[in-house]
Design an enzyme around this catalytic site. Structure first.
Site, mmCIF file in Angstrom:
data_model
loop_
_atom_site.group_PDB
_atom_site.id
_atom_site.type_symbol
_atom_site.label_atom_id
_atom_site.label_comp_id
_atom_site.label_asym_id
_atom_site.label_seq_id
_atom_site.Cartn_x
_atom_site.Cartn_y
_atom_site.Cartn_z
ATOM 1 N N GLU A 1 5.328 -2.704 -1.550
ATOM 2 C CA GLU A 1 4.775 -2.180 -2.706
ATOM 3 C C GLU A 1 5.158 -0.491 -2.829
ATOM 4 O O GLU A 1 4.657 0.193 -3.726
ATOM 5 C CB GLU A 1 3.333 -2.306 -2.790
ATOM 6 C CG GLU A 1 2.566 -1.590 -1.734
ATOM 7 C CD GLU A 1 2.276 -2.393 -0.332
ATOM 8 O OE1 GLU A 1 1.346 -2.215 0.164
ATOM 9 O OE2 GLU A 1 3.261 -3.042 -0.356
ATOM 10 N N ASP B 1 4.683 -9.538 -7.950
ATOM 11 C CA ASP B 1 6.115 -9.414 -8.233
ATOM 12 C C ASP B 1 6.154 -8.830 -9.727
ATOM 13 O O ASP B 1 7.273 -7.856 -9.943
ATOM 14 C CB ASP B 1 7.142 -10.588 -7.943
ATOM 15 C CG ASP B 1 7.108 -11.070 -6.800
ATOM 16 O OD1 ASP B 1 6.905 -10.281 -5.799
ATOM 17 O OD2 ASP B 1 7.697 -12.246 -6.473
ATOM 18 N N ASN C 1 -2.442 -9.349 -4.746
ATOM 19 C CA ASN C 1 -1.621 -10.206 -4.341
ATOM 20 C C ASN C 1 -2.494 -11.558 -3.946
ATOM 21 O O ASN C 1 -2.472 -12.704 -4.091
ATOM 22 C CB ASN C 1 -0.582 -10.004 -3.337
ATOM 23 C CG ASN C 1 0.519 -9.641 -3.750
ATOM 24 O OD1 ASN C 1 0.973 -9.818 -4.744
ATOM 25 N ND2 ASN C 1 1.485 -8.970 -2.808
ATOM 26 N N ASP D 1 3.122 4.627 -3.240
ATOM 27 C CA ASP D 1 2.400 3.384 -2.918
ATOM 28 C C ASP D 1 1.563 2.806 -4.017
ATOM 29 O O ASP D 1 0.676 3.507 -4.480
ATOM 30 C CB ASP D 1 2.089 3.368 -1.574
ATOM 31 C CG ASP D 1 1.722 2.112 -0.918
ATOM 32 O OD1 ASP D 1 2.457 1.288 -0.205
ATOM 33 O OD2 ASP D 1 0.145 1.796 -1.022
#
Length: 703
Positions: free
Chosen positions: A606, A580, A571, A563
């Site tokens: 993620e 992305d 983000n 992770d």
């Protein structure tokens, strides 16, 4: 002849007639001959001079007895007509009755002795030359008995002169009868055999059976030592010998080809449509090449075969010098039979072509059915090769498809090439598309002789081939490859072969397109669109297979959950497009830093996961630590705004079968280890530890 009342007469000139027909004909002949004779002698009562005094009562008694005998012969024909000894006895009875009737009509001086002149005719009908000679002998013998038994000659009757004239008449009539009946019976026999040819041809239209019937029957009819059927090969412009060929060795006949347009007399006979008759004298004086190379001197007849306005072949009959020669009469009979034989042969050729068409369409239907029922390209390639082998009988064949990476043709199936050659020349892309005639023209290529072929530089796949057929493998306007067939014979393929092969190539093209579309759709179904990694759906399938493999072979494997730390902050600060991009970069880094046997997945958001086959949990810890450091050291865009100044990952590891007994449980254990790594500071790797399970409780993961 068969010894059955309703059987078929197999011997003699009446071969093919049933026993019922034979005995019926004999009954009618005997009955009407007797009644006609008795009616004839009634002329004596009308003052017509029969040459002697008729003794009517005994003659009537003889007529009645003979009619009784006629009825018995008809009733018991299976015995009296079929047994050789009894058959001779019936002949003696018939001629004895005639001689006794002559005796009762006046003996030596009677004119009824003229009836004996018919005995050779009757004998030849039933026994050909042998029967005629037997009847002649018995006639002479019977009339001699009449002469010896006749003691009541009138005064002044010149017995010696009468006997000389009458025996001379019998001899002359016998010779004439035998000669005429020999001609008639031979022609009748030939016509009978011709009927049998036509009858057998209609019952079995297969080309080989018709040719066998024609050649063997013609050998029997014409007393020929060699009978040969030559058919026209339009592709090779020659006359080709067909099997069977009575009198010729199989290998000799199979190699016999007569080029049209050559100096061969047989070729000229076929081209001009005129029969050919060669006597042995003409053969000796010939300066041109012999008609049949296998024989130096012979008597030969040849007659062109034409049907429905087209020339289809040549019928050749030959005899060596130790056999009888052919005459004009033989040639006339051959010309008489030739049109009918031509029709039989043409029908058989058409029947064979129709069978070939049916076989071709059946094979094409098999390929089409396979496209709709077979999802495996390997199975389709194997089926296509089976169909090609059955339809075209090539010595070598290739299915070549375009290799997407090199832009060259790559062989996916081969027929006729040994393993060494295939590995050396066909196991990698070998032919540039730019040099391929089929790709340049978009159409098929027939090469009758590779030595003279200039259109395609890549034609010589193997040195032993002489002719080639290539057709495109396409779907619509898109070309996927070529279907290549090769033969060691020149002119092995024609336009019909090309049309059929083209249809097969199109069906293979449709199958290739469908398979590739199916592969793309299947790939999309198991692939994450953003990163290009496998998705969670594929993860569970692969993980299940790995569990089964581990249980079967007793080998451990490890599972990693990964992770990105503080990815929500990234983000929120830089937007989802930047996020992305980070996911794509991380996916590439993970793929570059695992083994080929390891598989990387995007679990979701993620989170990523890695399956590490045949590696225990402790060894997987070292691999995961290396990946963690690699991510930590990599410079991601805008990572300096992250907590700690760079972008990092946390990982949890579980092992099978140490930590779990099934796939869902294995994922859960790795997820718990990952959660503990998050709780203990992030940017670290944690192994699943059952003793710390409470400490690493993950609220959203069910127990």
């Amino acid at each position: 002849m068969r010894d059955t009342a309703g059987g078929v007469s197999e011997g003699g000139p009446w071969a093919g007639e049933t026993d019922r027909e034979v005995r019926g004909r004999e009954f009618i002949f005997r009955l009407f001959s007797t009644l006609g004779f008795l009616l004839l002698v009634q002329l004596g009562r009308l003052n017509v001079n029969l040459g002697g005094k008729v003794d009517y009562p005994p003659l009537y008694a003889l007529g009645g007895a003979y009619i009784t005998y006629t009825l018995a012969a008809y009733r018991y024909h299976g015995v009296l007509g079929n047994k050789r000894g009894l058959r001779l006895l019936t002949t003696v009875v018939d001629l004895s009755a005639i001689c006794l009737a002559i005796y009762l009509c006046g003996g030596v001086e009677s004119y009824t002795f003229l009836l004996l002149g018919m005995s050779p005719v009757i004998g030849s009908v039933y026994g050909e030359l042998r029967g005629a000679l037997l009847a002649t002998f018995l006639g002479f013998l019977g009339y001699t008995v009449v002469v010896l038994a006749d003691r009541s000659l009138p005064p002044g009757f010149d017995l010696a002169q009468a006997l000389i004239l009458r025996y001379g008449f019998l001899a002359g009539a016998s010779i004439l009868d035998i000669y005429l009946m020999d001609i008639l019976m031979k022609d009748r026999r030939r016509l009978r055999l011709f009927y049998e040819i036509s009858h057998s041809s209609s019952k079995s239209p297969a080309l080989y059976n018709v040719m066998a019937e024609i050649t063997h029957r013609m050998a029997e009819i014409m007393r020929a030592e060699i009978v040969l059927l030559l058919t026209r090969d339009e592709n090779d412009a020659s006359l080709v010998a067909q099997q069977p060929s009575p009198g010729l060795d199989y290998l000799v006949a199979s190699r016999l080809r007569i080029p049209l347009g050559s100096e061969s007399l047989l070729a000229k006979s076929f081209e001009r449509g005129s029969p050919l008759l060669l006597t042995r004298r003409a053969c000796r004086e010939m300066e041109l090449p012999m008609p049949l190379p296998v024989m130096r001197l012979l008597d030969l007849m040849a007659c062109p075969l034409e049907a429905r306005g087209k020339k289809i072949g040549l019928l050749v009959l030959a005899n060596k010098l130790d056999r009888r020669g052919f005459s004009r009469r033989d040639m006339d009979i051959l010309k008489l039979l030739a049109p009918h034989i031509s029709v039989f042969l043409d029908n058989a050729i058409l029947f064979r072509r129709s069978e070939e068409k049916v076989a071709q369409l059946t094979s094409l239907i098999r390929v089409v059915d396979a496209i709709h029922t077979t999802s495996s390209l390997d199975q389709l390639y194997n089926l296509a090769m089976d169909v090609i082998r059955a339809l075209f009988a090539p010595d070598k064949a290739l299915i070549n498809l375009v290799d997407a990476q090199s832009g060259k043709l790559r062989t996916v199936r081969n027929l006729g090439y040994d393993q060494e050659y295939a590995e050396r020349h066909l196991s990698h892309p070998f032919e540039p598309i730019a040099g391929c005639f089929v790709f340049k023209s978009g159409d098929y290529l027939i090469c009758p002789d590779v030595k003279t072929e200039k259109r395609c530089p890549n034609m010589m796949v193997s040195e032993d081939i002489k002719s080639v057929l290539c057709v495109p493998i396409r779907s619509g306007t898109k070309l996927y490859g070529i279907l290549h067939m090769a033969s060691r014979f020149e002119r092995a393929f024609d336009e019909e072969d090309a049309a059929l092969a083209k249809a097969i190539g199109e069906q293979i093209g449709v199958a290739v397109e469908r398979a590739r579309l199916f592969e793309e759709i299947s790939q999309l179904a198991v692939t994450d669109e953003l990163t290009g990694l496998y998705n969670i759906r594929h993860l569970k399938r692969v993980l299940g297979e790995e569990v089964k493999r581990s249980l079967r072979y007793g080998r451990a494997f490890s599972f990693i959950m990964l992770d990105i730390d503080y990815f929500k902050i990234y983000n929120d600060q830089h937007g989802h497009l930047r996020g992305d991009e980070v996911l794509r970069i991380l996916a590439g880094l993970l793929q570059q830093n695992v083994r080929e046997v390891d598989t990387v997945f995007r679990y979701g958001g993620e989170e990523f996961s890695i399956i590490i086959p045949e590696v225990a949990k402790q060894e997987a810890m070292a691999m995961a630590e290396r990946i963690r450091r690699m991510v930590q050291d990599y410079v991601f865009p805008f990572e300096e705004f992250q907590p700690g100044g760079n972008l990092t990952v946390s990982m949890g590891i579980s092992g099978f079968p140490e930590d779990a007994e099934e796939t869902e449980e294995l994922i859960d254990r790795a997820d718990r280890a990952l959660y503990r790594a998050k709780l203990t500071g992030r940017n670290r790797v944690c192994l699943y530890d059952p003793s710390l399970d409470r400490e690493a409780f993950h609220p959203h993961v069910p127990f």
